[in-house]
Design an enzyme around this catalytic site. Structure first.
Site, PDB file in Angstrom:
ATOM      1  N   CYS A  82       0.841  -1.205   0.000  1.00  0.00           N
ATOM      2  CA  CYS A  82       0.000   0.000   0.000  1.00  0.00           C
ATOM      3  C   CYS A  82       0.880   1.260   0.000  1.00  0.00           C
ATOM      4  CB  CYS A  82      -0.987  -0.055   1.158  1.00  0.00           C
ATOM      5  SG  CYS A  82      -2.426   1.009   0.919  1.00  0.00           S
ATOM      6  N   HIS A 173      -3.245  -5.285   1.295  1.00  0.00           N
ATOM      7  CA  HIS A 173      -2.631  -5.586   2.593  1.00  0.00           C
ATOM      8  C   HIS A 173      -2.606  -7.097   2.824  1.00  0.00           C
ATOM      9  CE1 HIS A 173      -2.415  -1.500   4.332  1.00  0.00           C
ATOM     10  NE2 HIS A 173      -3.406  -1.265   3.483  1.00  0.00           N
ATOM     11  N   GLU A 175      -0.937  -8.767   4.842  1.00  0.00           N
ATOM     12  CA  GLU A 175      -0.808  -9.092   6.270  1.00  0.00           C
ATOM     13  C   GLU A 175      -2.164  -9.208   6.956  1.00  0.00           C
ATOM     14  OE1 GLU A 175      -1.071  -4.591   6.318  1.00  0.00           O
ATOM     15  OE2 GLU A 175      -0.350  -6.144   4.944  1.00  0.00           O
TER      16      GLU A 175
END
Length: 194
Positions: A82, A173, A175
């Site tokens: 990002c 994202h 994660e």
């Protein structure tokens, strides 16, 4: 440092840096939170997490961090997500801002709208294992991909996951998903370069 357990720094100025560290630790890496330029010394790779790219720049420029980090991303494996992708891009629009220009891509900031326009999509990827969940939060859009950039996933025809040499970048994202393939890919890239 052995190739089996690389030491990965996670830039810990803002964003979900702790979750990146959790994913990398889960995959057998040793992680360190990076808050000062001297902490980059001895790392095998670095994650620049999401957050707000202009806020990142303010933090980096105050501590003389920018130049040291710029040298790092041009020589060592680095993974940007990002805002991290924005910082790695050669060209940044909407509005223009300073970047490391490490990847020959153009990026439009907040291209998909505001926070409430954030979304979770599942899309095809060239990574083994089938479609991938992608969490977009005030995501940038890659509007141009330069020569030699490998596109690993897309959204509406725009690249969302790219790789070139030692650099990996995602406009989403990874994660925030249970899917660990993107972090595994980055660790594989780090091991190839140590």
């Amino acid at each position: 440092m052995s190739n089996s357990s690389p030491t990965i720094g996670v830039l810990a100025l803002q964003g979900a840096y702790d979750i990146h560290a959790d994913r990398l630790n889960q995959l057998g890496a040793t992680t360190q939170f990076i808050r000062t330029p001297d902490q980059l010394e001895g790392l095998d790779g670095l994650v620049i997490p999401g957050g707000e790219s202009t806020t990142f720049l303010k933090h980096l420029e105050r501590a003389g961090f920018y130049d040291v980090l710029n040298d790092f991303v041009h020589t060592k494996p680095t993974f940007g997500t990002c805002a991290g992708t924005i910082l790695l891009a050669r060209d940044v629009d909407n509005p223009p801002q300073r970047s490391f220009a490490a990847l020959d891509i153009a990026v439009e900031r907040n291209a998909y709208g505001r926070q409430n326009d954030s979304t979770i999509l599942t899309a095809e990827t060239s990574l083994p294992g089938g479609p991938m969940e992608m969490v977009f939060i005030r995501a940038p859009r890659i509007s141009r991909v330069g020569e030699g950039i490998e596109v690993l996933a897309t959204r509406d025809g725009s690249a969302t996951l790219i790789r070139k040499g030692k650099l990996l970048a995602a406009t989403f994202h990874p994660e925030l998903s249970d899917d660990i393939r993107v972090h595994q890919l980055f660790l594989d890239m780090v091991r190839e370069n140590t």
